[in-house]
Design an enzyme around this catalytic site. Structure first.
Site, PDB file in Angstrom:
ATOM      1  N   LYS A  38       0.850  -1.206   0.000  1.00 54.79           N
ATOM      2  CA  LYS A  38       0.000   0.000   0.000  1.00 54.79           C
ATOM      3  C   LYS A  38       0.882   1.250   0.000  1.00 54.79           C
ATOM      4  CE  LYS A  38      -0.327  -0.235   5.064  1.00 54.79           C
ATOM      5  NZ  LYS A  38      -1.182  -0.648   6.179  1.00 54.79           N
ATOM      6  N   ARG A 136     -11.059  -0.307  15.118  1.00 58.23           N
ATOM      7  CA  ARG A 136     -11.057   0.309  13.797  1.00 58.23           C
ATOM      8  C   ARG A 136     -12.092  -0.460  12.999  1.00 58.23           C
ATOM      9  NH1 ARG A 136      -5.177   0.999  10.963  1.00 58.23           N
ATOM     10  NH2 ARG A 136      -5.531  -1.188  10.443  1.00 58.23           N
ATOM     11  N   HIS A 165      -6.081  -7.394  13.472  1.00 56.85           N
ATOM     12  CA  HIS A 165      -4.914  -6.513  13.404  1.00 56.85           C
ATOM     13  C   HIS A 165      -4.518  -6.059  14.800  1.00 56.85           C
ATOM     14  CE1 HIS A 165      -2.103  -3.958  11.285  1.00 56.85           C
ATOM     15  NE2 HIS A 165      -2.565  -2.881  11.884  1.00 56.85           N
ATOM     16  N   ARG A 221       1.621 -10.554   7.436  1.00 50.68           N
ATOM     17  CA  ARG A 221       1.412  -9.378   6.586  1.00 50.68           C
ATOM     18  C   ARG A 221       2.485  -8.324   6.821  1.00 50.68           C
ATOM     19  NH1 ARG A 221      -3.862  -9.635   9.152  1.00 50.68           N
ATOM     20  NH2 ARG A 221      -3.314  -7.657  10.156  1.00 50.68           N
ATOM     21  N   TYR A 265      14.396  30.854   7.697  1.00 47.17           N
ATOM     22  CA  TYR A 265      13.183  31.486   8.243  1.00 47.17           C
ATOM     23  C   TYR A 265      13.214  31.510   9.769  1.00 47.17           C
ATOM     24  CZ  TYR A 265      11.060  30.898   3.625  1.00 47.17           C
ATOM     25  OH  TYR A 265      10.767  30.959   2.284  1.00 47.17           O
ATOM     26  N   CYS A 312      13.192  24.539   4.666  1.00 45.94           N
ATOM     27  CA  CYS A 312      12.239  25.317   3.868  1.00 45.94           C
ATOM     28  C   CYS A 312      11.417  24.364   2.987  1.00 45.94           C
ATOM     29  CB  CYS A 312      12.973  26.308   2.975  1.00 45.94           C
ATOM     30  SG  CYS A 312      14.168  27.332   3.840  1.00 45.94           S
ATOM     31  N   ASP A 314      11.571  24.000  -0.215  1.00 47.87           N
ATOM     32  CA  ASP A 314      12.355  23.403  -1.310  1.00 47.87           C
ATOM     33  C   ASP A 314      13.853  23.380  -1.064  1.00 47.87           C
ATOM     34  OD1 ASP A 314       9.819  23.848  -2.916  1.00 47.87           O
ATOM     35  OD2 ASP A 314      10.488  25.908  -2.606  1.00 47.87           O
TER      36      ASP A 314
HETATM   37  C1  PLP Z   1      -0.380  -1.677   6.807  1.00 47.67           C
HETATM   38  C2  PLP Z   1      -0.890  -2.950   7.330  1.00 47.67           C
HETATM   39  C3  PLP Z   1      -0.007  -4.004   7.607  1.00 47.67           C
HETATM   40  C4  PLP Z   1       1.499  -3.872   7.513  1.00 47.67           C
HETATM   41  O1  PLP Z   1       1.991  -3.312   8.718  1.00 47.67           O
HETATM   42  P1  PLP Z   1       3.541  -3.196   9.031  1.00 47.67           P
HETATM   43  O2  PLP Z   1       3.579  -2.747  10.434  1.00 47.67           O
HETATM   44  O3  PLP Z   1       4.100  -2.202   8.069  1.00 47.67           O
HETATM   45  O4  PLP Z   1       4.113  -4.552   8.832  1.00 47.67           O
HETATM   46  C5  PLP Z   1      -0.546  -5.217   7.993  1.00 47.67           C
HETATM   47  N1  PLP Z   1      -1.883  -5.373   8.137  1.00 47.67           N
HETATM   48  C6  PLP Z   1      -2.758  -4.373   7.914  1.00 47.67           C
HETATM   49  C7  PLP Z   1      -4.213  -4.607   8.100  1.00 47.67           C
HETATM   50  C8  PLP Z   1      -2.293  -3.128   7.523  1.00 47.67           C
HETATM   51  O5  PLP Z   1      -3.164  -2.128   7.306  1.00 47.67           O
END
Ligand code: PLP
Length: 372
Positions: A38, A136, A165, A221, A265, A312, A314
């Protein structure tokens, strides 16, 4: 925009990503690995990264949004692609059209998917999402039976997986993560209780892959870890990973700043004696965050030097003291250069944030150069 000449760029080492994928795959034994690509593969380039993982025969890929899945299909990625995030009803046909795997986080959404798949005369591939403590998306673990039961009664749904998760797998104290895992396993009892085969079970992100081996289950994952970055201490990161991204720039200006004259700045920094200051053509609009002002270091000519004054939009100024640097000399913002190294983790600490945000903040204005 022809940006191949821009004197600020990221180098993406695809062989490091390959190395990390294989290292994780070996580490988790019989569990499968779903690399998470992602957010433009955490800034590393979703097409190039996904292509490499496809060559390695990864079993599937994970993205957050349906648009990201469609982009991968358009880049000739034929692997199963699981969309991990929530989607709205009008996006459901897009999943079916592009053969993307759904997340079903509620009974309502499951029914919407089922109906859409029925009218499209196809079968929707679905992973059920259980909330074990993240609050979530996902059905609460204490109501999960409803979702699992509902899925059994859908005619056009194929439940390929079931997942949850972790909220705190990166914490030194893993008590809450263990509680979440326990809740997830309780939910999964539904299948043997009903004499049904259990779908593919997954819960572990990068931190859990390292810190909680009992959470590997059928599939893991990894996102951050695929890119060679870890949030955990070296002791817990007991797997050999290689950072895949380097960020370079070039000196475009050199000047001597006299004692007491403030730089940039707001005049937040001034030298106590005359010093040499160079300017790099990189700034917060590139993702070199303003929070790095007066905190970060860069490597120029095999020495680490301080970022001085405010970053800054850029441009960023570096105090090189008595050292010499010429226009065109390379500066390393992230990565290795001769004897020194600056990591994504370093930048995260300096900017008071997490490595994820450093990587995904690097904007599209910074050209990527991929190395096979
Ligand atoms: C982004 C995401 C991951 C990956 O997480 P990391 O901490 O980068 O390994 C795994 N599962 C879900 C549902 C996520 O949204």
């Amino acid at each position: 925009m022809n940006d191949t000449q821009r004197p600020t760029w990221c180098e993406i080492d695809l062989s490091a990503i390959e190395h990390n994928y294989l290292a994780i795959d070996a580490h988790v034994g019989s569990s499968q690995v779903m690399p998470i690509v992602k957010a433009d593969a955490y800034g590393h380039g979703h097409r190039q990264v996904a292509q490499r993982l496809q060559e390695l025969n990864a079993p599937c890929l994970g993205v957050a949004y349906v648009e990201e899945g469609i982009a991968l299909r358009k880049a000739d990625i034929t692997l199963p692609i699981h969309v991990l995030g929530g989607a709205v009803e009008r996006q459901i046909p897009l999943f079916l059209e592009h053969d993307l795997t759904f997340t079903a986080p509620s009974v309502d959404k499951l029914h919407q998917i089922d109906e859409a798949a029925q009218s499209a005369k196809t079968e929707a591939k679905v992973h059920l999402k259980i909330d074990t403590g993240m609050e979530r998306i996902g059905v609460h673990h204490y109501n999960a039976d409803n979702l699992l039961q509902a899925a059994l009664n859908c005619r056009s749904i194929k439940v390929e997986g079931i997942f949850s998760h972790f909220a705190s797998a990166d914490a030194p104290d893993l008590q809450f993560a263990r509680l979440q895992l326990e809740r997830f396993l309780e939910v999964l009892d539904f299948y043997p209780r009903h004499d049904l085969p259990t779908p593919v079970r997954h819960i572990a992100n990068s931190s859990a892959i390292l810190a909680l081996p009992e959470a590997h289950l059928d599939l893991v994952r990894p996102g951050l870890l695929i890119y060679g970055v870890s949030q955990l201490t070296e002791a817990v990161t007991n797997i050999n990973i290689k950072a895949a991204l380097s960020w370079r720039s070039e000196v475009v200006y050199f000047k001597v700043v006299e004692a007491g004259n403030p730089v940039s700045y707001g005049g937040t920094w001034a030298p106590t004696e005359a010093t040499r200051v160079v300017t790099l053509p990189v700034g917060y609009a590139d993702g070199y965050r303003r929070a790095l002002s007066n905190r970060a270091q860069v490597i120029i000519n095999n020495q680490k030097h301080n970022v001085v004054g405010r970053v800054c939009m850029d441009q960023t100024m570096i105090d090189i003291g008595n050292s010499s640097a010429y226009n065109g000399d390379q500066a390393t913002l992230i990565g290795s250069s001769a004897d020194h190294r600056i990591t994504v983790e370093d930048l995260a600490e300096w900017a008071d944030t997490i490595p994820y945000e450093i990587l995904t903040a690097i904007t599209a204005r910074v050209p990527r150069r991929w190395q096979p």
